[in-house]
Design a protein around this motif. Structure first.
Motif, PDB file in Angstrom:
ATOM      1  N   VAL B  17       1.123  -1.315  -0.338  1.00  0.00           N
ATOM      2  CA  VAL B  17      -0.108  -0.244  -0.109  1.00  0.00           C
ATOM      3  C   VAL B  17       1.136   0.654   0.032  1.00  0.00           C
ATOM      4  O   VAL B  17       1.709   1.081   0.397  1.00  0.00           O
ATOM      5  N   LEU B  19       1.799   5.753  -0.777  1.00  0.00           N
ATOM      6  CA  LEU B  19       0.478   6.632  -0.746  1.00  0.00           C
ATOM      7  C   LEU B  19       0.788   7.282  -2.282  1.00  0.00           C
ATOM      8  O   LEU B  19       1.762   8.164  -2.283  1.00  0.00           O
ATOM      9  N   THR B  23      -4.096   5.641  -4.204  1.00  0.00           N
ATOM     10  CA  THR B  23      -4.561   5.967  -3.057  1.00  0.00           C
ATOM     11  C   THR B  23      -5.241   7.428  -2.876  1.00  0.00           C
ATOM     12  O   THR B  23      -6.340   7.232  -1.835  1.00  0.00           O
ATOM     13  N   THR B  26      -8.753   6.748  -3.770  1.00  0.00           N
ATOM     14  CA  THR B  26     -10.192   5.799  -3.548  1.00  0.00           C
ATOM     15  C   THR B  26     -10.362   6.714  -2.620  1.00  0.00           C
ATOM     16  O   THR B  26     -11.464   7.226  -1.942  1.00  0.00           O
ATOM     17  N   ILE B 115      -1.286   6.791   5.842  1.00  0.00           N
ATOM     18  CA  ILE B 115      -1.554   6.975   4.613  1.00  0.00           C
ATOM     19  C   ILE B 115      -2.750   7.422   4.840  1.00  0.00           C
ATOM     20  O   ILE B 115      -3.140   8.602   3.687  1.00  0.00           O
ATOM     21  N   ARG B 116      -4.256   7.141   5.246  1.00  0.00           N
ATOM     22  CA  ARG B 116      -5.443   7.457   4.948  1.00  0.00           C
ATOM     23  C   ARG B 116      -5.603   9.127   5.069  1.00  0.00           C
ATOM     24  O   ARG B 116      -6.167   9.844   4.403  1.00  0.00           O
ATOM     25  N   ALA B 119      -3.280  10.971   2.686  1.00  0.00           N
ATOM     26  CA  ALA B 119      -4.559  11.369   1.483  1.00  0.00           C
ATOM     27  C   ALA B 119      -5.133  12.125   1.701  1.00  0.00           C
ATOM     28  O   ALA B 119      -5.887  12.479   0.368  1.00  0.00           O
ATOM     29  N   ILE B 311      -9.448   2.477   3.305  1.00  0.00           N
ATOM     30  CA  ILE B 311      -8.048   2.064   2.530  1.00  0.00           C
ATOM     31  C   ILE B 311      -7.692   0.704   3.140  1.00  0.00           C
ATOM     32  O   ILE B 311      -6.716  -0.035   2.379  1.00  0.00           O
ATOM     33  N   ALA B 315      -6.602  -2.436   0.590  1.00  0.00           N
ATOM     34  CA  ALA B 315      -4.940  -3.006   0.946  1.00  0.00           C
ATOM     35  C   ALA B 315      -5.344  -4.378   0.983  1.00  0.00           C
ATOM     36  O   ALA B 315      -4.405  -4.579   0.538  1.00  0.00           O
ATOM     37  N   GLN B 318      -4.920  -5.777  -3.017  1.00  0.00           N
ATOM     38  CA  GLN B 318      -3.794  -5.087  -3.571  1.00  0.00           C
ATOM     39  C   GLN B 318      -3.289  -6.300  -3.017  1.00  0.00           C
ATOM     40  O   GLN B 318      -2.490  -7.291  -3.689  1.00  0.00           O
TER      41      GLN B 318
END
Lengths: 330, 330
Positions: B17, B19, B23, B26, B115-116, B119, B311, B315, B318
Motif C-alpha cells: 500500500v 501513498l 490511494t 480511493t 496513509i489515509r 491522502a 483504505i 489494502a 492489493q
C-alpha cells in the motif's frame, strides 16, 4: 520494535476456555468491579447496515486489576443463514492495559461471547435464585438455551429441565441435548405458563420482540434471568413483571434502560421505582436482592464490555499457558 | 464452516500500500460517498484510561460500493516512549459488507491510518488549494509532516517546502528527509509567520492545544489544511481564522464541532455561519470552496471512519493480488 501478537482461533479457544466455575468467578469479578465504580465502560458503538440486513456492535471496558482490555466486534447479518453461514460471529482483540499494544486477536466467531454470556447467567443465578432449585425452565432453543442451563447447573444443581420454544421440534432437540450433556431429566414443555409454574429458575434466551413470559404466571420462590433482549426492539418479559417482582436487577442500568427489559417497562409506564440496582452490587453484597426463598426476583442481562475484557484476558492467559495460538511477528 | 482469514502485518502492508494517486483517489471516493449521504458512520467510540495515561478510539463506516467495512482501533498510550515504544499503534479489521464475516486483520501499527490521513490532506489540496503552488509550508515535524507534504506534492507539484517546529533540530531533520524523498528544496523556517507568508499551501500537523497559526498572518491565495486536532483539547488554528477565510470546510461537521478547529471557533464565538460544508461536497462539485486563486481557504480534518473503510478495503484487495499475508483457518 518487532514483537509477537498471538492469533487464537475458535478451535484453540474451545480447547482451552471452558464454561466452568473458574470462568463464572472471572465474570463475577468483572461485575463486582463494575459495581465498585472502577470500571471504564463507554457506550456501545452500534452500526446498522439495512442494505445487508446487518448490524455490528463494538463493546469495550477497562477493569483495573486485569492485565488487558478487550475490544469486541459482534456483527449480526441476518440473511447469512440463506447462504449457510451463521448470522452471528465476530472477534475480540486483547490489548495490554499498560501500553495499548495488541496482545492477542481472538478469532472466536462469538465463542467467548457465548461463554461470558452464559457465565453472567450463572452469576445471576448464584446470587439471586432460591437456595434450592429442583426444576429449571428455559425459554428458547438456541446455543444460549443450552449454555445458560449448563452454567446455571454449576451453581444450582437442579434435577430437571423444561424447555419451551416456538418450534416444538427445536425444543425437543434442545431438551435431548441438555439431558445428554448434564445427565439429568430434560423435556420439552409446550405450554410456557406451565413451564414457569413448575420451575424455581427460568431463563429467557429468545430474540423476541413481544413478551413471552407474562405477569400472571409469577409464583413465590421464582427467579427469572432474561438475557435475550440486547437491542431496543427486543422484549421478552411482560412489563408488569418488573413492577411485580420483589427485586429487579440490571447488569448495567444505562444499557438496560435502552436495550433491555427495563426499556419496555419504562415505555409501558410500569417501572416507576427509579434506578434499579446492578448485578455487581448484588455480587459485592452491598445490595441484597433475594431476602427470602419465597421472593420473586428478576435479573436483566444485556451483556457488558466488562465481561468481554474479563473473558478475553483469562482466555489469553490460559492459551499462553497451554502453548496455544499462532505468533505473528509485527 | 471453515474459512480463511488473512492476517496482514505492517511489513506486508508497507510493501503493497503506497501513498500514490490511486490511494488518494480511493480516499476521495470515500469523501464523495460521505457527502452523498449513503455512508453510515456512527460516532467514534472513545475510552480514556487515565491510570495508564492512555486512550483508545474506535472508528467505523459502511460505504455502499465498497466490498468491506473496516473497524479501526487506535490506542494512544502516552507513557510508552519512556519504555521505547511508540505512543500510537493499533489495527484495522476488515469485514465483508455482505456477510459481516472477518476477511482480514491488518496488524498495521497505524500505517494505514498514516496513509489515509495524508491522502485526505491531498484531497483537500487538490480541491481547495490555488491551482499553482510554488511553496508549501508544514507546521510540525512528525510522520504526518512528512507524509502530508509527500501527498500534497502529488496533486500540487510545488518546488519548495518550509518546515516549522517547536524543536529546531527536528524541523531541520524533517526538511532534510522531505528534500531527500521529493528531490526538491526543503528547509526549516524558525518563524511561523514567515513560513505562512511565503507559502500558498500550509499544512498544520501538530497536537497543539493553543493556536500556532494566527489570523493576522493570512494572505490572498493561501490554503490551509489543519489536520492536527482530533480531540476536544486540541487547537492549532486561531479561532479568528475560521471567520476570516473565504471558505471553511470540514471533513465531517459532526466531528469538527467536537474534535476539530470548529470546536474552538464555536467556543470563542468567532464561528457564527451555521453548518459549514463538508469536503465530500467540494469533491463532488456541489460546493465550490475556492472561487478565485486569491481566495483564502481552510480545510479542517479530524479523520473519518469512511477513510479507514476505503483504505482497508483497497489494502486487502492489493495484498490478495500480491499474494501477501498469512491465512489462518477458523
Amino acid at each position: 520494535m518487532a514483537r509477537d501478537i498471538t492469533i487464537l482461533t475458535e478451535a484453540d479457544l474451545r480447547a482451552v476456555v471452558k464454561l466452568d466455575l473458574a470462568t463464572i468467578d472471572t465474570v463475577e469479578r468483572a461485575f463486582a468491579a463494575l459495581a465498585g465504580g472502577q470500571v471504564i465502560m463507554p457506550p456501545i458503538l452500534s452500526m446498522a447496515i439495512p442494505e445487508a440486513h446487518g448490524e455490528v456492535d463494538v463493546k469495550t471496558a477497562y477493569i483495573p486489576g486485569f492485565d488487558g482490555f478487550a475490544i469486541k466486534v459482534s456483527p449480526g447479518f441476518f440473511d447469512n443463514p440463506k447462504l449457510g453461514i451463521p448470522s452471528l460471529n465476530g472477534l475480540m482483540i486483547l490489548f495490554s492495559a499498560t501500553t495499548g499494544l495488541v496482545d492477542a486477536v481472538c478469532l472466536d466467531n462469538g465463542y467467548l461471547t457465548d461463554i461470558r454470556t452464559a457465565a453472567a447467567g450463572a452469576v445471576a443465578a448464584r446470587h439471586m435464585a432460591p437456595s434450592v432449585v429442583h426444576t429449571a425452565g428455559v425459554m428458547g432453543t438456541g446455543v444460549q438455551a443450552r449454555l445458560q442451563i449448563e452454567a446455571a447447573h454449576l451453581v444450582r444443581p437442579f434435577e430437571r429441565v423444561l424447555v419451551w420454544g416456538r418450534n416444538s421440534e427445536a425444543a425437543e432437540q434442545a431438551a435431548s441435548d441438555i439431558s445428554a450433556t448434564l445427565g439429568i431429566e430434560a423435556r420439552a414443555e409446550s405450554d410456557p405458563a406451565r413451564l414457569v409454574a413448575q420451575s424455581q429458575l427460568v431463563i429467557t434466551t429468545t430474540p423476541s420482540k413481544t413478551p413471552i413470559l407474562m405477569g400472571d404466571w409469577l409464583h413465590p420462590g421464582l427467579h427469572i434471568t432474561a438475557m435475550g433482549s440486547d437491542q431496543s426492539g427486543k422484549n421478552e418479559i411482560d412489563p408488569h413483571v418488573l413492577a411485580a417482582v420483589d427485586a429487579y436487577v440490571c447488569d448495567r442500568v444505562s444499557q438496560c434502560e435502552t436495550l433491555g427489559e427495563l426499556r419496555s417497562a419504562i415505555a409501558a409506564g410500569t417501572w416507576t421505582r427509579g434506578a434499579p440496582p446492578e448485578l455487581g452490587a448484588v455480587v459485592d453484597g452491598s445490595v441484597v436482592a433475594r431476602k427470602t426463598d419465597g421472593d420473586i426476583t428478576l435479573c436483566d442481562l444485556t451483556g457488558t464490555g466488562a465481561q468481554d475484557t474479563a473473558i478475553a484476558t483469562v482466555a489469553y492467559a490460559q492459551c499462553r499457558a497451554a502453548g496455544m495460538g499462532t505468533a505473528v511477528r509485527t
